[in-house]
Design a protein around this motif. Structure first.
Motif, PDB file in Angstrom:
ATOM      1  N   GLN A 221       0.809  -1.220   0.000  1.00 55.66           N
ATOM      2  CA  GLN A 221       0.000   0.000   0.000  1.00 55.66           C
ATOM      3  C   GLN A 221       0.842   1.270   0.000  1.00 55.66           C
ATOM      4  O   GLN A 221       0.349   2.324  -0.355  1.00 55.66           O
TER       5      GLN A 221
ATOM      6  N   GLU B 132      -4.135   2.847  -3.138  1.00 57.22           N
ATOM      7  CA  GLU B 132      -5.518   2.433  -3.367  1.00 57.22           C
ATOM      8  C   GLU B 132      -5.701   0.916  -3.397  1.00 57.22           C
ATOM      9  O   GLU B 132      -6.815   0.436  -3.599  1.00 57.22           O
TER      10      GLU B 132
ATOM     11  N   THR C  91      -6.606  -2.532  -2.275  1.00 58.76           N
ATOM     12  CA  THR C  91      -7.505  -3.019  -1.220  1.00 58.76           C
ATOM     13  C   THR C  91      -7.006  -4.336  -0.649  1.00 58.76           C
ATOM     14  O   THR C  91      -6.247  -5.062  -1.294  1.00 58.76           O
ATOM     15  N   ALA C  92      -7.471  -4.638   0.546  1.00 60.53           N
ATOM     16  CA  ALA C  92      -7.128  -5.914   1.172  1.00 60.53           C
ATOM     17  C   ALA C  92      -7.650  -7.076   0.336  1.00 60.53           C
ATOM     18  O   ALA C  92      -7.010  -8.123   0.238  1.00 60.53           O
ATOM     19  N   GLU C  93      -8.796  -6.885  -0.290  1.00 63.80           N
ATOM     20  CA  GLU C  93      -9.381  -7.936  -1.124  1.00 63.80           C
ATOM     21  C   GLU C  93      -8.514  -8.220  -2.348  1.00 63.80           C
ATOM     22  O   GLU C  93      -8.296  -9.375  -2.715  1.00 63.80           O
TER      23      GLU C  93
END
Length: 81
Positions: free
Chosen positions: A43, A48, A50-52
């Motif tokens: 990150q 931007e 995402t964890a997903e």
């Protein structure tokens, strides 16, 4: 398998614009030189991310990206490299 990961990243909404902001090579992103990239390290390069999307790239589900997994993530946005 690569196509599945890349498709998942696209579905999760990662765009090449998000990657192009500050993407760098694996060694530079691996700030602690552990040989793996954590979500937090990734990150820094891609705010931007995402964890997903990170989890989708983490194909062995160990919570970190190997150089190979990182390469798959980075290749989702060819302009970034």
């Amino acid at each position: 398998m690569k196509k599945i990961v890349l498709s998942t990243l696209v579905v999760l909404g990662l765009s090449s614009a998000a990657f192009a902001q500050a993407a760098t090579d694996f060694v530079a992103v691996d700030a602690d030189a552990s040989g793996a990239v954590t979500l937090e390290e990734a990150q820094v390069a891609w705010p931007e991310l995402t964890a997903e999307a990170f989890a989708a790239a983490d194909t062995d589900a160990n919570g970190e990206l190997s150089a190979e997994e990182y390469g798959l993530l980075a290749s989702a946005a060819p302009a970034a490299m």
